[in-house]
Design an enzyme around this catalytic site. Structure first.
Site, PDB file in Angstrom:
ATOM      1  N   ASN A  78       0.933  -1.355   0.057  1.00 46.37           N
ATOM      2  CA  ASN A  78       0.083   0.161   0.196  1.00 46.37           C
ATOM      3  C   ASN A  78       1.167   1.079  -0.258  1.00 46.37           C
ATOM      4  OD1 ASN A  78       0.455  -0.754   2.604  1.00 46.37           O
ATOM      5  ND2 ASN A  78      -0.076   0.706   3.866  1.00 46.37           N
ATOM      6  N   GLN A 106      -5.095  -3.903  -1.983  1.00 49.05           N
ATOM      7  CA  GLN A 106      -4.583  -2.822  -2.478  1.00 49.05           C
ATOM      8  C   GLN A 106      -4.872  -3.375  -3.907  1.00 49.05           C
ATOM      9  OE1 GLN A 106      -3.592   0.091  -2.455  1.00 49.05           O
ATOM     10  NE2 GLN A 106      -4.227   0.390  -0.454  1.00 49.05           N
ATOM     11  N   SER A 126     -10.834  -4.608   0.152  1.00 48.87           N
ATOM     12  CA  SER A 126     -11.470  -3.497   0.746  1.00 48.87           C
ATOM     13  C   SER A 126     -11.946  -2.899  -0.159  1.00 48.87           C
ATOM     14  CB  SER A 126     -10.422  -3.064   1.003  1.00 48.87           C
ATOM     15  OG  SER A 126     -11.233  -1.900   2.114  1.00 48.87           O
ATOM     16  N   ALA A 127     -13.483  -2.294  -0.462  1.00 46.55           N
ATOM     17  CA  ALA A 127     -14.615  -2.458  -1.708  1.00 46.55           C
ATOM     18  C   ALA A 127     -13.867  -0.816  -2.132  1.00 46.55           C
ATOM     19  CB  ALA A 127     -15.599  -1.777  -1.551  1.00 46.55           C
ATOM     20  N   HIS A 128     -13.321   0.186  -0.772  1.00 47.98           N
ATOM     21  CA  HIS A 128     -12.998   1.571  -1.226  1.00 47.98           C
ATOM     22  C   HIS A 128     -11.474   1.635  -2.200  1.00 47.98           C
ATOM     23  CE1 HIS A 128     -10.617   1.332   2.565  1.00 47.98           C
ATOM     24  NE2 HIS A 128      -9.735   2.618   1.755  1.00 47.98           N
ATOM     25  N   THR A 164     -25.125  -8.006  11.904  1.00 46.87           N
ATOM     26  CA  THR A 164     -26.004  -7.542  10.740  1.00 46.87           C
ATOM     27  C   THR A 164     -25.591  -7.525   9.719  1.00 46.87           C
ATOM     28  OG1 THR A 164     -27.484  -7.266  12.544  1.00 46.87           O
ATOM     29  CG2 THR A 164     -28.512  -6.278  10.176  1.00 46.87           C
ATOM     30  N   CYS A 251      -4.281   5.761   6.731  1.00 48.74           N
ATOM     31  CA  CYS A 251      -4.644   4.905   7.305  1.00 48.74           C
ATOM     32  C   CYS A 251      -3.730   5.504   8.613  1.00 48.74           C
ATOM     33  CB  CYS A 251      -4.925   3.733   7.948  1.00 48.74           C
ATOM     34  SG  CYS A 251      -4.426   2.511   6.777  1.00 48.74           S
TER      35      CYS A 251
END
Length: 308
Positions: A78, A106, A126-128, A164, A251
């Protein structure tokens, strides 16, 4: 990562688990492993990388042959953007019957990854990172493997993770994956071309600039540079209102400590302190590349004059 690491090593409690980890892994992996060590629940072996961040596969095989509980190697880094030979790494691990956790956050949507064909044990995405919604991701678990839960209270997802489900996030991740499958090859070629143009201009205009990582195997949208003897904070302070670049992992943007990735590469302090990570994507334009190159080269020149 917590579920993959803790859930896999505690399936066998006959002895203290031993985890082999690349030293350039994301903090989500490294900090989880460190926490296990502090609680005396596991032992950690650090793999070896060279000054370009390339993994020592011979040493990795020695470690696998010695007997470990889990191997953790990311598909792509990353910070410096290195792409790792996951197919070859998985084959080594498989020869010794060792499960592989691959952080593909990544990499997915940027390079081809064949989870089933390569027989990767666990893979996190990871979606984003592939233009999907923030706050959603997935842990893909190979058939025949089961993770012990670390969250309880409902037995969702075959008992592996209670809670959920984020249905809109899941749908968004699925659609993002579908679109990347259609667009990835063409997009990444264009992004790499823009990255190479930016790199060429900066090398020409900024004397002493160093490109970090493996230039022969890196993500198209990654350009990681160091400007020796100019603190990266001085550059970012002058460009932050015009250009979004970082000193390391996004992050860890609020953390003052030097990048653990660059330290693992053994880079000298002046290169670590002068490191900048530049990211490009499918929406980056050629005009923006020209503007970024001009802005950075001008700011570096001005900063050098002030520091003389």
């Amino acid at each position: 990562m917590n579920l993959a690491i803790q859930g896999s090593i505690f399936t066998d409690t006959s002895a203290k688990p031993c985890i082999a980890v690349s030293p350039v892994e994301h903090k989500a992996v490294l900090d989880t492993c460190d926490a296990l060590v502090k609680k005396e629940l596991a032992e950690i072996i650090s793999l070896r990388v060279d000054s370009k961040g390339r993994l020592d596969l011979e040493y990795l095989e020695q470690i696998c042959a010695s007997g470990i509980s889990l191997l953790c190697v990311m598909a792509a880094n990353n910070e410096v953007g290195n792409i790792y030979p996951i197919q070859a790494i998985r084959q080594i691990a498989q020869n010794y019957d060792i499960p592989l956790l691959c952080d593909a956050s990544q990499a997915v949507g940027k390079i081809p990854l064949k989870f089933a064909e390569w027989r990767i044990t666990y893979m996190a995405i990871s979606a984003h990172k592939l233009y999907g919604p923030k706050g959603s991701g997935a842990l893909v678990v190979s058939k025949g493997y089961h993770l012990k839960p670390i969250l309880f209270g409902g037995g969702h997802q075959n008992g592996m993770r209670s809670g959920t489900l984020n249905v809109p996030g899941i749908v968004g991740l699925g659609e993002a994956c579908r679109l990347r499958q259609l667009e990835m090859e063409a997009d990444e070629k264009e992004i790499a071309s823009l990255r190479d143009k930016l790199q060429s201009i900066l090398l020409d205009k900024i004397p002493g600039l160093v490109v970090n990582g493996d230039p022969n195997s890196r993500l198209a949208g990654n350009l990681h540079i160091s400007i020796p003897d100019i603190p990266n904070s001085a550059i970012i302070a002058r460009v932050r209102s015009h250009l979004a670049i970082s000193t390391g992992a996004a992050c860890s943007s609020g953390v003052e400590t030097p990048s653990h990735v660059l330290q693992a590469l053994g880079l000298p302090n002046n290169l670590i302190e002068g490191a900048l990570r530049i990211g490009l994507g499918k929406f980056t334009t050629e005009q923006e590349i020209d503007q970024a190159a001009n802005l950075l080269s001008t700011v570096v020149s001005q900063t050098r004059q002030v520091m003389v």
